[in-house]
Design a protein around this motif. Structure first.
Motif, PDB file in Angstrom:
ATOM      1  N   GLY A  98     -51.607 -26.462  16.507  1.00 34.87           N
ATOM      2  CA  GLY A  98     -52.006 -25.378  17.403  1.00 34.87           C
ATOM      3  C   GLY A  98     -52.868 -24.371  16.668  1.00 34.87           C
ATOM      4  N   LEU A  99     -52.466 -24.040  15.449  1.00 37.97           N
ATOM      5  CA  LEU A  99     -53.265 -23.103  14.656  1.00 37.97           C
ATOM      6  C   LEU A  99     -54.628 -23.701  14.337  1.00 37.97           C
ATOM      7  N   LEU A 100     -54.608 -24.976  13.994  1.00 37.41           N
ATOM      8  CA  LEU A 100     -55.836 -25.675  13.616  1.00 37.41           C
ATOM      9  C   LEU A 100     -56.839 -25.646  14.771  1.00 37.41           C
ATOM     10  N   LEU A 101     -56.334 -25.883  15.964  1.00 30.70           N
ATOM     11  CA  LEU A 101     -57.215 -25.865  17.130  1.00 30.70           C
ATOM     12  C   LEU A 101     -57.578 -24.431  17.503  1.00 30.70           C
ATOM     13  N   GLY A 102     -56.597 -23.552  17.408  1.00 28.26           N
ATOM     14  CA  GLY A 102     -56.814 -22.202  17.905  1.00 28.26           C
ATOM     15  C   GLY A 102     -57.711 -21.371  17.016  1.00 28.26           C
ATOM     16  N   ALA A 103     -57.568 -21.520  15.707  1.00 28.37           N
ATOM     17  CA  ALA A 103     -58.286 -20.627  14.796  1.00 28.37           C
ATOM     18  C   ALA A 103     -59.779 -20.558  15.099  1.00 28.37           C
ATOM     19  N   LYS A 209     -53.252 -14.197  19.801  1.00 28.38           N
ATOM     20  CA  LYS A 209     -53.455 -15.392  20.626  1.00 28.38           C
ATOM     21  C   LYS A 209     -53.026 -16.638  19.874  1.00 28.38           C
ATOM     22  N   LEU A 210     -53.313 -16.647  18.576  1.00 26.03           N
ATOM     23  CA  LEU A 210     -52.894 -17.795  17.763  1.00 26.03           C
ATOM     24  C   LEU A 210     -51.383 -17.963  17.816  1.00 26.03           C
ATOM     25  N   ALA A 211     -50.675 -16.837  17.768  1.00 26.73           N
ATOM     26  CA  ALA A 211     -49.218 -16.906  17.815  1.00 26.73           C
ATOM     27  C   ALA A 211     -48.780 -17.573  19.123  1.00 26.73           C
ATOM     28  N   ALA A 212     -49.449 -17.217  20.236  1.00 26.55           N
ATOM     29  CA  ALA A 212     -49.106 -17.838  21.519  1.00 26.55           C
ATOM     30  C   ALA A 212     -49.353 -19.336  21.466  1.00 26.55           C
ATOM     31  N   PHE A 213     -50.482 -19.705  20.914  1.00 27.77           N
ATOM     32  CA  PHE A 213     -50.836 -21.116  20.829  1.00 27.77           C
ATOM     33  C   PHE A 213     -49.818 -21.885  19.990  1.00 27.77           C
ATOM     34  N   ALA A 214     -49.490 -21.298  18.834  1.00 23.43           N
ATOM     35  CA  ALA A 214     -48.589 -21.990  17.919  1.00 23.43           C
ATOM     36  C   ALA A 214     -47.190 -22.105  18.521  1.00 23.43           C
ATOM     37  N   LEU A 215     -46.705 -20.999  19.115  1.00 24.15           N
ATOM     38  CA  LEU A 215     -45.360 -21.039  19.700  1.00 24.15           C
ATOM     39  C   LEU A 215     -45.311 -22.004  20.868  1.00 24.15           C
ATOM     40  N   GLY A 216     -46.335 -21.957  21.720  1.00 27.94           N
ATOM     41  CA  GLY A 216     -46.397 -22.872  22.860  1.00 27.94           C
ATOM     42  C   GLY A 216     -46.398 -24.313  22.379  1.00 27.94           C
ATOM     43  N   ALA A 217     -47.203 -24.574  21.363  1.00 28.08           N
ATOM     44  CA  ALA A 217     -47.305 -25.931  20.828  1.00 28.08           C
ATOM     45  C   ALA A 217     -45.964 -26.399  20.273  1.00 28.08           C
ATOM     46  N   SER A 218     -45.212 -25.477  19.677  1.00 30.27           N
ATOM     47  CA  SER A 218     -43.958 -25.904  19.056  1.00 30.27           C
ATOM     48  C   SER A 218     -42.958 -26.374  20.113  1.00 30.27           C
ATOM     49  N   PHE A 219     -42.949 -25.720  21.265  1.00 31.68           N
ATOM     50  CA  PHE A 219     -42.095 -26.210  22.365  1.00 31.68           C
ATOM     51  C   PHE A 219     -42.474 -27.646  22.722  1.00 31.68           C
TER      52      PHE A 219
END
Lengths: 349, 256, 305
Positions: A98-103, A209-219
């Motif tokens: 998620g971070l990789l895509l989001g950054a 926003k990255l935090a949202a992406f990463a947390l969402g991805a972890s679910f």
């Protein structure tokens, strides 16, 4: 204790004893599958509902979670990481992706972000398909390790998975609620409402926003592990755009931004998908209409849900108060919408 | 030493020079104003200070350190807060949440604190909520905490925006036309509020069209015309300055 | 070297189709800032309509001379009209109400429309690929070591003619001027007495008609289609529009041809080529959006606060 707490407690209890009451394994199996989608929807809700970022490639993280389990807990490479440990590892792996895509992409304006995530959602399963020396290509990876608890293997019954998912969903709800009422949750809302003003509050919008992406991805990664273990198989065609859109439809139907709405939305759609459509098809066949197959209308159903909800009840069946206000104010008041639009454009920096 | 120092700052958009070789200093602890006819470049100066725009040339120092290359959120964290000419509250968040969000830069909760609601996080939330209530009271909005910002009357929205800005304990508060659209009674309240903010130790720098208000509250006035500083000094001195009179009277859109 | 030039020719033919689709994305985005997800499916619908018309005309194989010209023209124009009307209908039913809604809303609606169209087509011709009659005789000529087929010339030629006509329309007609004005500033255009609803409807009409033309051409070119064709083609065409500079008509054409070339060359030169082309194209999309979101020919807009 409020009535709300009492109702929740009762619901929880009912869900815990359910498999003892209903001995029909196919029902429990259905509930377990629905549970995996509820977990997915809770995660996507963080991205779309809380932070207002349209992620159309969400299934990619589901794929990453599933393939992590398949590669690290099977004969494929002879690695056998325990299921319970994978429940910790896979969400981290998915969050990293998620971070990789989001950054690089989260600076993009909303609709471009949607397209880029869609592209990512296509690339990931395609990559799993193409790297056949590691993933067996279209055949996928099968015979995954069976989880076990205190020496008891899960076997092919859906019940243990049902309980695992029940626990994960409870944790997921707690996590989502905590996030919503926190510094991070307020920052997400602020960004959704007015990104430029949010920056003036000292909010690092990209990191938030990255935090949202990463947390969402972890679910999504978490759901992937359980789903793969339960199915005993992963293959690249389970994670296409239609899965991302299915989860999005669950949010739209239930109510973006509202945790309970999202849960109800995903349960209803799962029920229609795996129960109502096949059942009514068999009924129709039994009644002599052998050529009908309602399951063929699945995508039509997602499409109709998305369109009609957006047109007539964009806040969903069980709306978040805030989202309802946003949608209706904006639709009723074009002047305000126009102003927001121009401000939105001004934000591009 | 000056709290804020602009040194020879120029901002050009393509061929259009919005701010030209602007130099001025702002001392800590007072109320200063910037006035000028429409399109004089006042808002651009605010946007330069808060990092929305980067200067084409020149430098901006705040509290003894350069702001060069800092993003808006970092500048906010350094201690500059602002309000907007066309109110930019978080419309569908409660007034209280708006103010709590204003505290963001001063809060320490990490992503994991937020996720797990650690004791540290809960204590901080309580403190911040309490502080936000105080600020609402400070701007006479103690009973509006639960309303959506969008549903508040116009004057209250302006005050809420100020409370939100103050939540970060800024050293410098930038007010972009705070009196716009207010009736005389609301303006009087605003003048009193600005005075209270100054008394609490926050330096106030405001852009305003309303001459009366500027002359009433500010101790120092900078006049901008066509992006250039044409006068500077006490309100009385500025009022008598010929170039200022010409800038205002010489055109139809003159002083309000 | 011959292989390289062969891929250039192939890429240009692919690119002609992408360019025609990209025009619709770029026109609609230019005027209402919506990524019209359903556009790729309108393109597939163009192939389906063409097939229905050919079947209706009783055409199932190669034709020659005047009948060929007649059949091609009738099919092309009818497919364009039907697609154009579909586009107008979609705008009217699904997008118009949401013109002032939060941006997420019309985008989600467009995804929904796309799913509905795909499902309709799946119900129409089933889930498997279907064949499209070989109407046009397809002799090929060798230019050095490069083979150019009649179909390829027809595809590229038709794309160029359509684009020229579109440019003329946009810059030489009153409606074209209204479209440009609306794209620049909708409110101002309205104040100037431009009928916004009509202008937007015409934009959808033309964009979708061009997708219809692309649908016919692709049927003839590939000789096959299926209900899901528009998903991938649509994404590639959208990439083309972004690459050229979204909102910019000339950019969409340039982008279309470039994406065609990139795809053809990637297929040839990347080991295991064909299966990676999508990855390559999407990577192009991501890179363009990150490093040059205004595209090759787009202008970056000044910021306002």
């Amino acid at each position: 204790m409020t009535r709300r707490h009492a109702a929740l407690g009762f619901l929880g209890l009912a869900l815990v004893v359910y498999p003892f009451v209903d001995r029909n394994n196919s029902h429990v199996d259905f509930l377990a599958n629905a549970g995996a989608f509820i977990l997915l929807a809770l995660g996507l809700n963080i991205v779309v509902g809380f932070a207002g970022l349209l992620d159309l490639g969400y299934a990619a993280f589901f794929a990453i979670g599933s393939y992590s389990y398949a590669m690290l807990a099977s004969q494929q490479f002879g690695i056998h990481v325990p299921f319970w440990l994978m429940l910790l590892i896979a969400p981290v792996v998915a969050a990293l992706f998620g971070l990789l895509l989001g950054a690089p992409t989260l600076r993009l304006r909303g609709d471009y972000l949607a397209i880029v995530t869609l592209g990512f959602g296509e690339i990931v399963p395609q990559t799993f398909l193409n790297l056949s020396q590691y993933t067996n290509g279209p055949n996928g990876i099968s015979s995954l390790d069976q989880p076990s608890l205190f020496g008891h293997a899960f076997g092919f019954s859906a019940t243990p998975y049902y309980y695992v998912l029940l626990g994960l969903i409870a944790l997921g709800i707690l996590a989502a609620r905590n996030l919503q009422n926190s510094r991070l949750g307020r920052a997400w809302m602020a960004i959704r409402e007015d990104e430029l003003a949010a920056r003036h509050m000292g909010i690092n919008t990209t990191a938030t926003k990255l935090a949202a992406f990463a947390l969402g991805a972890s679910f999504s990664g978490l759901a992937g592990v359980v789903y793969a273990a339960k199915l005993d198989l992963v293959s690249p065609d389970e994670f296409g755009f239609n899965v991302s859109v299915l989860v999005l439809s669950m949010l739209v139907l239930g109510g973006m931004g509202n945790i309970w709405g999202v849960i109800v939305g995903s349960f209803v759609l799962s029920f229609i998908n795996s129960f109502l459509l096949p059942q009514s098809t068999s009924l129709a066949h039994a009644a002599g209409f052998v050529n009908v197959d309602f399951t063929n209308y699945r995508f039509m159903l997602y499409g109709v849900i998305l369109v009609t909800m957006m047109l007539f009840r964009p806040e969903g069946l069980i709306p978040s108060r805030q989202r309802a206000a946003e949608f209706h104010e904006a639709i009723l008041d074009p002047a305000l919408a126009a102003q927001e639009q121009s401000e939105y454009e001004g934000v591009a920096r | 030493m000056a709290l804020l120092a602009l040194d020879n700052v120029t901002k050009a958009f393509g061929g259009l020079v919005a701010v030209k070789e602007l130099t001025f200093e702002l001392d800590a602890g007072g109320i200063a104003a910037m006035i000028g006819p429409n399109g004089a470049g006042k808002s651009t100066v605010f946007n330069l200070i808060t990092g929305i725009y980067a200067p084409s040339s020149g430098s901006i120092d705040f509290d003894g350190r350069s702001l060069r290359g800092l993003r808006t959120n970092r500048i906010a964290a350094r201690g500059i807060a602002r309000t907007f000419q066309n109110i930019r509250l978080f419309a569908f968040m409660s007034a209280l949440d708006n103010v709590m969000t204003g505290r963001h830069a001063r809060m320490g909760a990490s992503m994991f604190d937020s996720l797990l609601h650690t004791p540290r996080q809960r204590a901080e939330e309580r403190r911040v909520r309490e502080r936000a209530r105080e600020l609402l009271k400070f701007v006479d909005l103690e009973r509006a905490g639960a309303s959506y910002a969008r549903n508040l009357p116009y004057g209250s929205q302006r005050r809420l925006e100020i409370a939100r800005a103050l939540a970060s304990d800024p050293k410098l508060l930038l007010l972009d036309e705070p009196a716009a659209g207010m009736n005389p009674r609301e303006k009087d309240e605003l003048i009193a509020l600005i005075g209270r903010i100054r008394d609490s130790g926050v330096t106030v720098f405001l852009i305003e069209h309303d001459m009366n208000l500027v002359m009433n509250v500010s101790e120092r006035v900078t006049v901008l015309d066509h992006g250039e500083k044409i006068a500077e000094g006490s309100p009385d001195a500025v009022r008598r300055d010929e170039r200022v009179i010409e800038a205002y009277l010489g055109r139809a859109d003159g002083a309000a | 070297m011959d292989v390289f030039f062969q891929q250039i020719v192939n890429g240009l033919s692919l690119g002609g189709i992408y360019a025609l689709i990209a025009l619709g994305y770029t026109m609609v985005y230019g005027i209402i800032e919506l990524i019209n997800f359903a556009h790729g499916d309108v393109y597939t619908l163009g192939t389906f309509f063409s097939l229905a018309i050919l079947t209706g005309l009783g055409v199932s194989g190669e034709m020659h001379g005047l009948p060929l010209v007649g059949v091609v023209l009738v099919t092309l124009i009818a497919a364009m009209l039907l697609c154009g009307l579909t586009g107008v209908l979609i705008e009217r039913l699904a997008y118009r109400r949401l013109r002032n809604a939060p941006r997420l809303a019309p985008l989600i609606t467009a995804i929904g429309m796309s799913f509905i169209l795909e499902n309709v087509m799946q119900l129409w011709h089933g889930p498997s690929p279907i064949s499209f009659p070989e109407v046009i005789p397809n002799p090929a000529w060798a230019l050095g070591g490069v083979e150019v087929s009649a179909k390829q010339i027809a595809v590229i030629g038709l794309a160029i003619v359509m684009m020229a006509a579109l440019q003329l329309f946009i810059y030489k007609t009153k409606m074209g001027k209204a479209m440009r004005a609306t794209a620049q500033d909708r409110d101002a255009a309205q104040l100037m007495g431009i009928d916004i609803n009509t202008t937007i409807a015409v934009t959808f009409l033309i964009g979708s008609a061009l997708a219809g033309a692309a649908g016919f051409v692709s049927g003839v070119y590939y000789g096959t289609t299926w209900f899901f064709n528009g998903f991938e083609a649509g994404l590639k065409a959208f990439t083309a529009a972004v690459l050229g500079g979204i909102g910019n008509v000339a950019g969409a054409m340039l982008g279309g041809f470039l994406i065609g070339l990139i795809e053809a060359i990637a297929t040839q030169y990347i080991p295991g080529g064909a299966q990676w082309t999508n990855v390559v194209v999407f990577s192009v999309l991501v890179l363009v959006l990150i490093f040059r979101p205004s595209g090759l020919l787009g202008e970056s807009l000044p910021e306002k606060v």
